[in-house]
Design a protein around this motif. Structure first.
Motif, mmCIF file in Angstrom:
data_model
loop_
_atom_site.group_PDB
_atom_site.id
_atom_site.type_symbol
_atom_site.label_atom_id
_atom_site.label_comp_id
_atom_site.label_asym_id
_atom_site.label_seq_id
_atom_site.Cartn_x
_atom_site.Cartn_y
_atom_site.Cartn_z
ATOM 1 N N GLN A 11 0.807 -1.229 0.000
ATOM 2 C CA GLN A 11 0.000 0.000 0.000
ATOM 3 C C GLN A 11 0.835 1.271 0.000
ATOM 4 N N CYS A 12 2.103 1.181 0.381
ATOM 5 C CA CYS A 12 2.936 2.384 0.456
ATOM 6 C C CYS A 12 4.137 2.258 -0.469
ATOM 7 N N ASP A 13 3.969 1.403 -1.483
ATOM 8 C CA ASP A 13 5.037 1.295 -2.469
ATOM 9 C C ASP A 13 6.389 0.950 -1.827
ATOM 10 N N ARG A 14 6.353 -0.003 -0.935
ATOM 11 C CA ARG A 14 7.558 -0.523 -0.265
ATOM 12 C C ARG A 14 8.298 0.503 0.574
ATOM 13 N N ARG A 15 7.625 1.541 1.004
ATOM 14 C CA ARG A 15 8.274 2.464 1.945
ATOM 15 C C ARG A 15 8.063 1.897 3.348
ATOM 16 N N TYR A 16 9.075 1.214 3.853
ATOM 17 C CA TYR A 16 8.962 0.550 5.153
ATOM 18 C C TYR A 16 9.289 1.536 6.247
ATOM 19 N N SER A 17 8.401 1.692 7.159
ATOM 20 C CA SER A 17 8.583 2.708 8.187
ATOM 21 C C SER A 17 8.207 2.163 9.554
ATOM 22 N N GLY A 18 9.153 2.234 10.467
ATOM 23 C CA GLY A 18 8.859 1.863 11.858
ATOM 24 C C GLY A 18 8.518 0.411 12.074
ATOM 25 N N ILE A 19 9.089 -0.484 11.279
ATOM 26 C CA ILE A 19 8.684 -1.882 11.455
ATOM 27 C C ILE A 19 9.854 -2.814 11.805
ATOM 28 N N ASP A 20 11.088 -2.290 11.799
ATOM 29 C CA ASP A 20 12.231 -3.162 12.093
ATOM 30 C C ASP A 20 12.577 -3.152 13.570
ATOM 31 N N PHE A 21 12.840 -4.346 14.093
ATOM 32 C CA PHE A 21 13.410 -4.432 15.442
ATOM 33 C C PHE A 21 14.901 -4.703 15.272
ATOM 34 N N THR A 22 15.730 -3.714 15.536
ATOM 35 C CA THR A 22 17.159 -3.922 15.345
ATOM 36 C C THR A 22 17.849 -4.278 16.652
ATOM 37 N N ALA A 23 17.132 -4.242 17.727
ATOM 38 C CA ALA A 23 17.763 -4.564 19.010
ATOM 39 C C ALA A 23 16.940 -5.567 19.801
ATOM 40 N N ASN A 24 16.434 -6.571 19.088
ATOM 41 C CA ASN A 24 15.718 -7.632 19.798
ATOM 42 C C ASN A 24 16.655 -8.342 20.763
ATOM 43 N N PRO A 25 16.138 -8.784 21.876
ATOM 44 C CA PRO A 25 16.981 -9.580 22.768
ATOM 45 C C PRO A 25 17.173 -10.984 22.181
ATOM 46 N N ASP A 26 18.084 -11.731 22.759
ATOM 47 C CA ASP A 26 18.160 -13.161 22.461
ATOM 48 C C ASP A 26 17.002 -13.793 23.243
ATOM 49 N N PHE A 27 15.938 -14.119 22.525
ATOM 50 C CA PHE A 27 14.716 -14.558 23.218
ATOM 51 C C PHE A 27 14.936 -15.832 24.018
ATOM 52 N N CYS A 28 15.814 -16.711 23.520
ATOM 53 C CA CYS A 28 16.057 -17.951 24.266
ATOM 54 C C CYS A 28 16.747 -17.651 25.595
ATOM 55 N N LEU A 29 17.774 -16.815 25.524
ATOM 56 C CA LEU A 29 18.473 -16.458 26.771
ATOM 57 C C LEU A 29 17.525 -15.792 27.754
ATOM 58 N N LEU A 30 16.751 -14.898 27.214
ATOM 59 C CA LEU A 30 15.808 -14.164 28.055
ATOM 60 C C LEU A 30 14.833 -15.133 28.720
ATOM 61 N N ALA A 31 14.298 -16.045 27.938
ATOM 62 C CA ALA A 31 13.339 -17.012 28.474
ATOM 63 C C ALA A 31 14.000 -17.893 29.516
ATOM 64 N N GLN A 32 15.255 -18.256 29.231
ATOM 65 C CA GLN A 32 15.981 -19.093 30.203
ATOM 66 C C GLN A 32 16.102 -18.389 31.549
#
Ligand SMILES: Cc1cc2nc3c(=O)[nH]c(=O)nc-3n(C[C@H](O)[C@H](O)[C@H](O)COP(=O)(O)OP(=O)(O)OC[C@H]3O[C@@H](n4cnc5c(N)ncnc54)[C@H](O)[C@@H]3O)c2cc1C
Ligand SMILES: Cc1ncc(C[n+]2csc(CCOP(=O)(O)OP(=O)(O)O)c2C)c(N)n1
Lengths: 169, 561
Positions: free
Chosen positions: B479-500
């Motif tokens: 819908q926005c001609d591939r203008r990606y805005s505000g959708i990347d998580f560049t600092a996600n945690p290591d979810f496995c470590l976190l869950a552990q």
């Protein structure tokens, strides 16, 4: 088209908010709303005049009916009913000539003068919306200082008036 | 018997079969928490954010098919409930939400932690109450359960000032509910039933559209019989998924914006559409003007206000869909529509869901869900969050058993899935409960891992980690001609470590080869388990119906040549 709804509701705090909120949220147009206690102090009657096409009015009625505090709703538009509004109009009345003219109009409309000030008069009138509109138009040339108009109250003629449901207690 | 209003409250909860409350304490609910302490039969689950409490209550309610209960203190506690209550309202989930309020003499003074929660929740509750007089509390609570669970179910909020909860009252013996303005209709009108029977006799290409109301009515068996009798295929809305086995030959799966091709074609070509407890939401209908254009539409719903709200209806009937289906099953003759059914079967064959995988990545989320379905559909309840993973669950899992998908459809609330799984698991500790989530959604409810650990809930969390808010990315793509805005998580945690760190067992799946073995192992492991699947953020959900288009104008995946 305008529809007149006669609605019995629980006489509880917040009921008016529920109804007004419903109209606002769903984008329905209230033309007027009058509310007061009935002979049963636990129950109030609202007379709501609402405008919209058939589809909208059907939704208005259904959504109102869905409110737990709404006891009974009747669309009386197509029934024979008596509908009345009331107004106070404060008009300019600088001299005796104006006063005479105003009194004449008041007579014709079977309205009443309820106050005479130094250079103003207050007229009280009740009637159907069309009559109230006509009074307003007639008095406008004198200069309207202040204007209060109630919503319509209405009652179905004859025996078919929407009755209170029998109370359980 | 004389007791504090708070104790009377607990007694009423017990009378209504409540065995668990999801809540969070605070000053205004001290008397209620005191009463909880004195009660041996009701378990209190302390969530980590009130936001999770109504979601958990919703998961519980959908499992048990009776009201879930959540509890929060006044002010911020109450406002934290709002999203969950709205979520429940949109999906007609039976729920009783209890909030504390400042003491009655303080109401209206902007007292500490005072908020007008009945005002705030008026548009998102079926009804709500502020209890001003302690002696009204037993009646109001009984009404709350009655309203929440009858007719079209929904959330009811009861706001209880602290002094009211503390007041000694007489707990009444008779708590029969009689609300003048509330009398739902259950039995369908006979003349309307006759009209439906006539319409069924005339139809050559009938289609059943099952909605969420079927789940609450518990009308799966009646539906199966009805579909047989009138010899019609069945499409379901998102909220109805699982009410009809998707492995059945008549099942076409979900219709709608992300509907399956065969389901959407069937809607566009049928000459009679029988809607059972569905509300024709825009996600289900696509462009309303193009919806089921050739069809006579029969609308069966318990809520009169749904009839004619969104689409034109030819034969409406108000009542409980289970009762009405029983009447219909007794009234209709066996029909035969083999021509129509073979046409529909052809669509199904021509457009298998495996064609809609997309070809972006190695570890295909769609395949994971298909596999998950094969491994668990006979025994699991699946909750989802909101996003691509939710749609893939709806499209590729192939649900078989009634009421085994728990998802937020109407409000589409991210953060719903995991607390809902907690509620579902509390409702049935023996059940295999799986939560399919995305890295965006899961991060809205992460702290609830502690809640689940605390209560030893062996939920299996399947996390589709694409380091992005991919459903929104997909919208921006088209819908926005591939203008990606505000959708990347560049600092996600290591979810496995976190869950552990919470004490959760973890698995990570990165390649398709390891998918089967690891998934099976993870599902068999004990206790709360996280299965993190590293998937591509370039995947798309196919098919989809672009805005303003009809269902048959859906965009399907085309394999690159
Ligand atoms: C990202 C996303 C994408 C989505 N895409 C789709 C999609 O492609 N297709 C789709 O279908 N949905 C989709 N949805 C969900 C959609 O938004 C709606 O929530 C859903 O379509 C509503 O389902 P429903 O009509 O069954 O109504 P529900 O909201 O489940 O309503 C149930 C209806 O049944 C009635 N009812 C309740 N109890 C009874 C009873 N006992 N007897 C009779 N009637 C009863 C109620 O009055 C109500 O009208 C999507 C949601 C999200 C978040
Ligand atoms: C509370 C809330 N905020 C925002 C949205 C809008 N939204 C819909 S889907 C989505 C992305 C979900 O991301 P994720 O959970 O990672 O799932 P994915 O689409 O990547 O599978 C967003 C932001 C929403 N539905 N709910």
């Amino acid at each position: 088209m305008k529809h007149t709804l006669s609605v019995l509701v629980e006489n509880k705090p917040g009921v008016l908010t529920r109804i007004a909120g419903l109209f606002a949220r769903r984008g329905y147009n209230i033309s007027s709303l009058a509310v007061g206690e009935t002979d049963d102090p636990d129950v109030s009657r609202m007379t709501i005049v609402v405008s919209g096409d058939e589809v909208v009015i059907e939704q208005v009625c259904k959504q109102l009916n869905k409110l737990v505090d709404v006891i009974k709703l009747t669309d009386i538009t197509d029934k024979e009913f008596i509908g009345r509004e009331m107004i106070f109009i404060k008009v300019n009345c600088p001299d005796a000539k104006a006063r005479m003219e105003i009194m004449q109009f008041v007579d014709i409309f079977r309205a009443r003068v309820v106050d005479i000030g130094k250079d103003t008069m207050i007229i009280e009138a009740t009637g159907e919306a069309a009559k109230i509109d006509a009074i307003e138009d007639t008095l406008r040339p004198f200069g309207i200082r202040d204007f209060v108009r109630t919503g319509q109250i209405a009652m179905v003629r004859g025996a078919k008036n929407p009755k209170h449901p029998k109370k359980s207690n | 018997m004389k007791m504090k209003a708070a104790e009377s409250l607990m007694k009423i909860l017990e009378d209504h079969g409540v065995d668990v409350i999801f809540g969070y304490p605070g000053g205004a609910v001290l008397p209620i928490y005191d009463a909880i302490l004195k009660n041996d039969n009701i378990k209190h689950v302390l969530v980590r954010n009130e936001q999770a409490a109504p979601h958990a209550a919703s998961g519980y309610a959908k499992m048990k098919n009776r009201p879930g209960v959540c509890l929060a203190t006044s002010g911020p506690g109450a406002t934290n409930l709002v999203t969950g209550i709205a979520t429940a309202y949109m999906d007609s989930v039976p729920m009783v939400a209890i909030t504390g309020q400042v003491s009655t003499p303080m109401i209206g003074t902007d007292a500490f932690q005072e908020v007008d929660i009945t005002g705030i929740t008026m548009p998102i509750t079926k009804h709500n109450y502020l209890v001003k007089d302690a002696k009204d509390l037993p009646r109001i609570m009984s009404e709350a359960f009655h309203v929440a669970s009858t007719g079209r179910p929904g959330p009811v909020l009861v706001d209880i000032p602290r002094d009211v909860a503390d007041t000694m009252i007489e707990h009444p013996d008779d708590l029969t509910v009689n609300i003048k303005g509330y009398k739902p209709t259950y039995k369908g009108h006979n003349s309307q039933i006759k009209k439906i029977v006539k319409a069924l006799e005339k139809a050559e290409a009938p289609l059943i559209m099952a909605g969420g109301g079927m789940q609450y009515a518990g009308a799966g068996d009646e539906l199966k019989e009805f579909a047989e009798r009138i010899d019609a295929p069945v499409v379901t809305t998102l909220n109805a998924i699982s009410i009809f086995p998707e492995t059945d030959k008549r099942a076409l799966g979900m219709l709608g914006m992300h509907g399956r091709p065969a389901a959407n074609y069937a809607v566009s070509h049928c000459d009679l559409l029988i809607s059972l407890g569905a509300r024709f939401g825009d996600r289900a209908t696509g462009s309303v003007g193009k919806f089921a254009k050739k069809a006579t539409i029969i609308h069966i719903d318990i809520d009169p206000a749904e009839i004619g709200k969104n689409v034109r209806v030819d034969v409406p009937i108000v009542g409980d869909v289970k009762i009405i289906l029983k009447d219909l099953n007794a009234a209709v003759e066996q029909r035969d529509h083999s021509e129509w059914n073979s046409k529909v079967a052809d669509w199904k064959l021509e457009h298998p869901m495996s064609d809609q995988y997309g070809n972006e990545s190695d570890l295909k989320p769609q395949k994971i869900l298909e596999l998950l379905g094969d491994l668990t559909r006979d025994r699991a309840v699946v909750t989802t969050d909101v996003g691509q993973h939710q749609m893939w669950t709806a499209l590729h899992y192939d649900f078989e058993k009634e009421r085994t998908l728990i998802t937020s459809g109407g409000l589409g609330t991210m953060g719903y899935g995991f607390p809902a799984a907690i509620g579902a698991q509390m409702a049935d500790p023996e059940k295999l409960v799986i939560c399919v989530t995305g890295d965006g959604s899961f991060q809205m409810s992460l702290p609830e891992m502690a809640t689940a650990i605390e209560h030893c809930l062996p939920i299996k969390i399947v996390l589709m980690n694409n380091s992005s808010l991919s459903l929104v990315k997909q919208l921006q793509h088209f819908q926005c001609d591939r203008r990606y805005s505000g959708i990347d998580f560049t600092a996600n945690p290591d979810f496995c470590l976190l869950a552990q760190a919470y004490g959760v067992k973890t698995f990570r799946i990165e390649k398709e080869e390891e998918m089967e073995e690891k998934l099976a192992e993870a599902l068999a492991s004990e206790g709360l388990t996280l299965i993190e699947c590293i998937v591509s953020d370039k995947e798309m959900v196919y098919p989809f119906v672009p805005g303003k288009k009809g269902l048959d104008e859906m965009v399907k995946f085309e394999k690159l040549k």
